[in-house]
Design a protein around this motif. Structure first.
Motif, PDB file in Angstrom:
ATOM      1  N   ARG B 193      -5.434  76.934 -14.127  1.00 24.59           N
ATOM      2  CA  ARG B 193      -4.511  76.666 -13.034  1.00 24.59           C
ATOM      3  C   ARG B 193      -3.075  76.823 -13.507  1.00 24.59           C
ATOM      4  O   ARG B 193      -2.149  76.199 -12.980  1.00 24.59           O
ATOM      5  CB  ARG B 193      -4.729  75.243 -12.509  1.00 24.59           C
ATOM      6  CG  ARG B 193      -6.130  75.020 -11.950  1.00 24.59           C
ATOM      7  CD  ARG B 193      -6.261  73.600 -11.413  1.00 24.59           C
ATOM      8  NE  ARG B 193      -5.705  73.471 -10.090  1.00 24.59           N
ATOM      9  CZ  ARG B 193      -6.315  73.762  -8.959  1.00 24.59           C
ATOM     10  NH1 ARG B 193      -7.554  74.212  -8.981  1.00 24.59           N
ATOM     11  NH2 ARG B 193      -5.719  73.614  -7.782  1.00 24.59           N
ATOM     12  N   ALA B 197      -2.116  81.937 -11.780  1.00 28.35           N
ATOM     13  CA  ALA B 197      -3.357  81.564 -11.094  1.00 28.35           C
ATOM     14  C   ALA B 197      -3.110  81.533  -9.581  1.00 28.35           C
ATOM     15  O   ALA B 197      -2.022  81.169  -9.126  1.00 28.35           O
ATOM     16  CB  ALA B 197      -3.835  80.207 -11.588  1.00 28.35           C
ATOM     17  N   THR B 198      -4.131  81.908  -8.856  1.00 25.95           N
ATOM     18  CA  THR B 198      -4.045  81.826  -7.386  1.00 25.95           C
ATOM     19  C   THR B 198      -4.453  80.425  -6.978  1.00 25.95           C
ATOM     20  O   THR B 198      -5.607  80.022  -7.178  1.00 25.95           O
ATOM     21  CB  THR B 198      -4.986  82.853  -6.732  1.00 25.95           C
ATOM     22  OG1 THR B 198      -4.634  84.145  -7.234  1.00 25.95           O
ATOM     23  CG2 THR B 198      -4.865  82.824  -5.219  1.00 25.95           C
ATOM     24  N   VAL B 199      -3.508  79.681  -6.485  1.00 22.95           N
ATOM     25  CA  VAL B 199      -3.772  78.291  -6.090  1.00 22.95           C
ATOM     26  C   VAL B 199      -3.584  78.188  -4.578  1.00 22.95           C
ATOM     27  O   VAL B 199      -2.550  78.595  -4.052  1.00 22.95           O
ATOM     28  CB  VAL B 199      -2.817  77.337  -6.822  1.00 22.95           C
ATOM     29  CG1 VAL B 199      -3.155  75.887  -6.502  1.00 22.95           C
ATOM     30  CG2 VAL B 199      -2.867  77.576  -8.341  1.00 22.95           C
ATOM     31  N   GLN B 200      -4.582  77.686  -3.928  1.00 22.43           N
ATOM     32  CA  GLN B 200      -4.488  77.587  -2.465  1.00 22.43           C
ATOM     33  C   GLN B 200      -4.496  76.119  -2.062  1.00 22.43           C
ATOM     34  O   GLN B 200      -5.115  75.279  -2.736  1.00 22.43           O
ATOM     35  CB  GLN B 200      -5.672  78.297  -1.805  1.00 22.43           C
ATOM     36  CG  GLN B 200      -5.682  79.803  -2.109  1.00 22.43           C
ATOM     37  CD  GLN B 200      -6.877  80.475  -1.465  1.00 22.43           C
ATOM     38  OE1 GLN B 200      -7.284  80.116  -0.359  1.00 22.43           O
ATOM     39  NE2 GLN B 200      -7.440  81.450  -2.151  1.00 22.43           N
ATOM     40  N   CYS B 205      -9.228  78.051   2.735  1.00 21.46           N
ATOM     41  CA  CYS B 205      -9.882  78.933   1.775  1.00 21.46           C
ATOM     42  C   CYS B 205      -9.885  80.340   2.293  1.00 21.46           C
ATOM     43  O   CYS B 205     -10.456  80.625   3.355  1.00 21.46           O
ATOM     44  CB  CYS B 205     -11.325  78.475   1.538  1.00 21.46           C
ATOM     45  SG  CYS B 205     -12.161  79.537   0.363  1.00 21.46           S
ATOM     46  N   ASN B 206      -9.221  81.218   1.552  1.00 23.69           N
ATOM     47  CA  ASN B 206      -9.206  82.626   1.958  1.00 23.69           C
ATOM     48  C   ASN B 206     -10.278  83.420   1.208  1.00 23.69           C
ATOM     49  O   ASN B 206     -10.196  84.636   1.109  1.00 23.69           O
ATOM     50  CB  ASN B 206      -7.805  83.226   1.687  1.00 23.69           C
ATOM     51  CG  ASN B 206      -6.741  82.577   2.538  1.00 23.69           C
ATOM     52  OD1 ASN B 206      -7.020  82.189   3.694  1.00 23.69           O
ATOM     53  ND2 ASN B 206      -5.548  82.403   2.029  1.00 23.69           N
ATOM     54  N   PRO B 215     -11.361  76.698  -2.146  1.00 25.13           N
ATOM     55  CA  PRO B 215     -11.450  77.954  -2.943  1.00 25.13           C
ATOM     56  C   PRO B 215     -12.329  77.753  -4.189  1.00 25.13           C
ATOM     57  O   PRO B 215     -12.248  76.734  -4.873  1.00 25.13           O
ATOM     58  CB  PRO B 215      -9.989  78.202  -3.348  1.00 25.13           C
ATOM     59  CG  PRO B 215      -9.142  77.360  -2.454  1.00 25.13           C
ATOM     60  CD  PRO B 215      -9.983  76.193  -2.032  1.00 25.13           C
ATOM     61  N   GLN B 218     -12.156  80.774  -9.843  1.00 27.96           N
ATOM     62  CA  GLN B 218     -12.271  82.152 -10.303  1.00 27.96           C
ATOM     63  C   GLN B 218     -11.323  82.337 -11.484  1.00 27.96           C
ATOM     64  O   GLN B 218     -10.240  81.760 -11.515  1.00 27.96           O
ATOM     65  CB  GLN B 218     -11.846  83.143  -9.196  1.00 27.96           C
ATOM     66  CG  GLN B 218     -12.776  83.167  -8.003  1.00 27.96           C
ATOM     67  CD  GLN B 218     -14.095  83.825  -8.328  1.00 27.96           C
ATOM     68  OE1 GLN B 218     -14.154  84.812  -9.046  1.00 27.96           O
ATOM     69  NE2 GLN B 218     -15.177  83.267  -7.791  1.00 27.96           N
ATOM     70  N   THR B 220      -8.539  84.044 -13.789  1.00 22.90           N
ATOM     71  CA  THR B 220      -7.334  84.810 -13.494  1.00 22.90           C
ATOM     72  C   THR B 220      -7.151  85.862 -14.574  1.00 22.90           C
ATOM     73  O   THR B 220      -7.505  85.630 -15.733  1.00 22.90           O
ATOM     74  CB  THR B 220      -6.108  83.873 -13.494  1.00 22.90           C
ATOM     75  OG1 THR B 220      -6.329  82.841 -12.555  1.00 22.90           O
ATOM     76  CG2 THR B 220      -4.823  84.627 -13.200  1.00 22.90           C
ATOM     77  N   GLN B 253      -1.177  73.748 -11.813  1.00 21.79           N
ATOM     78  CA  GLN B 253      -0.619  73.963 -10.468  1.00 21.79           C
ATOM     79  C   GLN B 253      -1.618  73.408  -9.455  1.00 21.79           C
ATOM     80  O   GLN B 253      -2.787  73.836  -9.439  1.00 21.79           O
ATOM     81  CB  GLN B 253      -0.393  75.460 -10.199  1.00 21.79           C
ATOM     82  CG  GLN B 253       0.546  76.108 -11.188  1.00 21.79           C
ATOM     83  CD  GLN B 253       0.725  77.578 -10.900  1.00 21.79           C
ATOM     84  OE1 GLN B 253       1.654  77.978 -10.180  1.00 21.79           O
ATOM     85  NE2 GLN B 253      -0.154  78.405 -11.433  1.00 21.79           N
TER      86      GLN B 253
END
Lengths: 229, 479
Positions: B193, B197-200, B205-206, B215, B218, B220, B253
């Motif tokens: 994180r 990192a993609t943090v949503q 949740c995309n 989410p 996954q 990174t 994050q």
């Protein structure tokens, strides 16, 4: 024989050995004096004590009792180092079986006593060459002694005995391993050395050789039994 | 009798019995060669170790650990960070600054390690990443750079150095310069994180999503430019990143509902209620970035000392801050002790061969005396003292040992040359800068020859004593 003082004087010398539990007397209260420049022959049967007497005079052996005066010094009381030095400086030995180092040259054999006299190599070599020349082997200096004849080997042995300019030469059956002709040559050489002033003590069983000496003493069972000459 | 005469006569006697002398000397050669090779190996290894220690400046370093009870330098250097619980003081910037102020300390390097990165990839190849480290680029911790450069103080992110084993695997063996400037991929762990990192926000949740519409974790993929290739003497299968980038990677994050978000939610709710009808408001979340490195502290610190003599006292002073500290001298001494013990053991094994050779010398000399008994009698008759005879045979035995030592050392020298060729190849394959580390210093040559000569002399004492005690009359009669 010229008049001279006693250079060797044995007083009441006895040499005994212990064999098993028994005590054996090789020399029994021997009294003997030898003058400087004298040629003395010691004769006697085998086992009579001739070699023991010669060894004691030569400092190779010590008496059990009595005194052995050589030039006034009682060598019987000397410890090993001084006795060895005495032999090195005063005595030349000539053995029946030559006792040379066969793989060494005549020159190297003659230089041996001079090594123990701490002389440098140049001096040793010069002296050894002179000694070999004196015995007629100037052309055999670099020959190994096992390449020489019996007579030549004994000459090398005499040269070795001369190397330290001894006052006494002790020859134990010097012609014992030689034929009569070579034996005569050796005797002539030894006589010449004696005439030059060296005291010569010769052990022999050969009466004809002993007759060439100034004096003959006979030894039997460790006792001096007679004097001739 | 002059000493040179002793030696010349002894040499002549050795030469007279060539075969017997050669066989006796051969036994000594075996022993001398064994001792030479073994001690050369240990000496070389010791020398290599000390050179590495000096090159790294290890003796002027004090390793600081959060664990109070750590007393070993290597343990302190590699003690992990993470959550600090009992008997543990966090290594923060504050502690680092306090340590900098300790007398004789000239600088401090902060070290952070992490397990966030899982793999490194280049050219379609993805390799498991063993170790990722970061530390201050202030010269306290140095590396042997094989190509490019090391991490610099001006680097903040996006650059790495790698150890040569990774460069080899990526196809740059023998051409490390070729990977400099190339871009590699760094794949993180699933739970990563940190920066990149993609943090949503929660409940948005995309995809991919889990059953709670959160989410799914996954990995990174980060990218970095390779700026240097380092040898493997310090670490293997490792990359180094700038300390600042490590800090960013360790950040956590997370979307959280802050008090401001709660107030905004309440305001939205209040506004919504004023309007008739259903009230659907969207919750507010803010992205909170937590500096975990600051929170957990560094893995360890390295304090550089002005003089290696002060390292121990500096370590003592640093411990007063409640942390663990250790200088390298104890570790180095321990390692040297191990070398010495190994040397002793190996040397003893060679010594066994020498002991057997000594028995051979005794046997040879006893045989020689038997053969030369009459000769000894003649020597005594013409004026050799007992001590002269003893010295002659002792020197002859010593010369057997001496020549065995000389030939043994020469043979050992030849074997060490062969060993060096093999070791050089091995070191080169690991990109370690060292060459011909197995050497034969002069002291080793002289020691081995001295020992073999001494062994020869001691072995000759008994036979020489026997020779000296021979009665000359009996010796002359000997057949």
């Amino acid at each position: 024989m010229p008049e001279a003082a006693s250079v060797i004087a044995l007083n009441d010398v006895t040499r005994t050995y212990k064999l098993g539990g028994e005590v054996f007397s090789a020399l029994d209260h021997v009294n003997l004096s030898v003058e400087a420049g004298e040629f003395l022959a010691i004769i006697g049967p085998s086992g009579s004590g001739k070699s023991t007497l010669a060894n004691i005079i030569g400092g190779l052996d010590k008496p059990t009792s009595g005194t052995v005066l050589i030039e006034g010094n009682d060598i019987a009381k000397l410890h090993d180092a001084r006795l060895s030095a005495y032999r090195n400086r005063h005595i030349g030995f000539v053995f029946q079986s030559f006792n040379l180092q066969g793989n060494n040259t005549a020159l190297e054999n003659v230089m041996l006593p001079l090594v123990f006299a701490k002389q440098n190599r140049k001096t040793r070599k010069a002296r050894a060459i002179a000694c070999l020349e004196a015995v007629g082997l100037s052309d055999r200096l670099q020959h190994k002694t096992n390449q020489l004849s019996g007579g030549q080997r004994q000459r090398v042995a005499i040269a070795r005995a001369l190397a330290v300019q001894p006052s006494i030469i002790i020859a134990d059956e010097p012609t014992g391993n030689l034929d009569s002709a070579r034996g005569q040559e050796i005797m002539q050489l030894l006589s010449k050395l004696n005439k030059d002033g060296i005291t010569l003590i010769m052990i022999t069983h050969d009466q004809s050789l002993a007759a060439q000496a100034h004096r003959i003493i006979e030894i039997r069972d460790g006792k001096l039994t007679g004097r001739k000459g | 009798m002059r000493f040179t005469d002793y030696v010349l006569i002894a040499l002549r006697n050795i030469w007279r019995a060539k075969l017997r002398s050669a066989l006796t000397i051969f036994a000594v050669v075996i022993g001398a060669m064994s001792v030479t090779i073994m001690l050369a190996l240990v000496t070389g290894a010791k020398s290599f170790f000390l050179n590495q220690v000096e090159a790294n400046g290890t003796l002027q370093q004090v390793a600081v650990s959060p664990q109070q009870d750590i007393t070993n330098f290597n343990d302190a250097q590699h003690s992990g960070g993470g959550n600090c619980s009992a008997n543990c003081v966090k290594l923060t910037d504050d502690i680092a600054n306090k340590i900098k102020a300790v007398p004789h300390v000239v600088g401090v390097a902060r070290i952070a390690g992490q397990g966030m990165l899982a793999a490194i990839g280049y050219g379609g190849q993805l390799l498991t990443l063993n170790q990722t480290t970061a530390y201050d680029a202030n010269g306290i911790i140095s590396n042997n750079v094989l190509a490019g450069r090391d991490i610099a103080a001006s680097d903040t992110s996006g650059v790495i150095t790698m150890t040569s084993d990774y460069a080899d695997k990526f196809g740059f063996k023998g051409n490390y310069q070729g990977i400099i400037g190339k871009t590699v991929k760094l794949q993180t762990q699933d739970f990563y994180r940190g920066v990149g990192a993609t943090v949503q926000p929660p409940q948005q949740c995309n995809g991919p999503c889990n059953s709670n519409n959160q989410p799914d974790n996954q990995p990174t993929t980060l990218t970095a430019t390779v700026v240097g290739v380092i040898d493997t003497s310090n670490d293997s299968k490792a990359i180094r990143v700038p300390l600042e980038w490590m800090r960013q990677m360790q950040e956590n994050q997370m979307y959280q509902m802050t008090p401001a978000d709660q107030a905004a939610d309440q305001a939205d709710q209040a506004k919504c209620r004023k309007v008739p009808g259903p009230c659907n408001t969207t919750q507010h979340f803010s992205l909170v970035v937590t500096d975990m490195l600051a929170q957990n502290g560094y893995s360890s610190l390295i304090a550089k000392v002005d003089n290696s003599k002060n390292a121990a006292s500096v370590a003592t002073a640093i411990k007063k801050f409640g942390v663990g500290a250790a200088d390298a001298s104890a570790s180095v001494k321990q390692q040297l002790t191990i070398f010495n013990i190994v040397g002793l053991v190996l040397g003893s094994i060679g010594g066994i061969a020498l002991a057997v050779a000594a028995v051979g010398v005794v046997n040879t000399m006893v045989m020689a005396i038997l053969e030369r008994t009459r000769e000894i009698g003649v020597m005594r008759a013409v004026g050799a003292k007992r001590s002269t005879v003893r010295s002659l045979f002792t020197i002859e035995a010593s010369l057997l040992g001496f020549w065995g030592g000389v030939v043994g050392v020469l043979a050992g020298f030849g074997l060490t040359r062969i060993a060096n060729i093999l070791v050089n190849k091995q070191l080169a394959s690991q990109s370690v800068k060292a060459h011909n580390i197995i050497g034969l210093p002069l002291w080793l040559i002289l020691t081995v020859i001295g020992i073999t000569t001494l062994i020869g002399m001691l072995a000759g004492l008994y036979p020489a004593g026997r020779a000296a005690k021979l009665d000359p009359v009996e010796a002359l009669r000997y057949e």
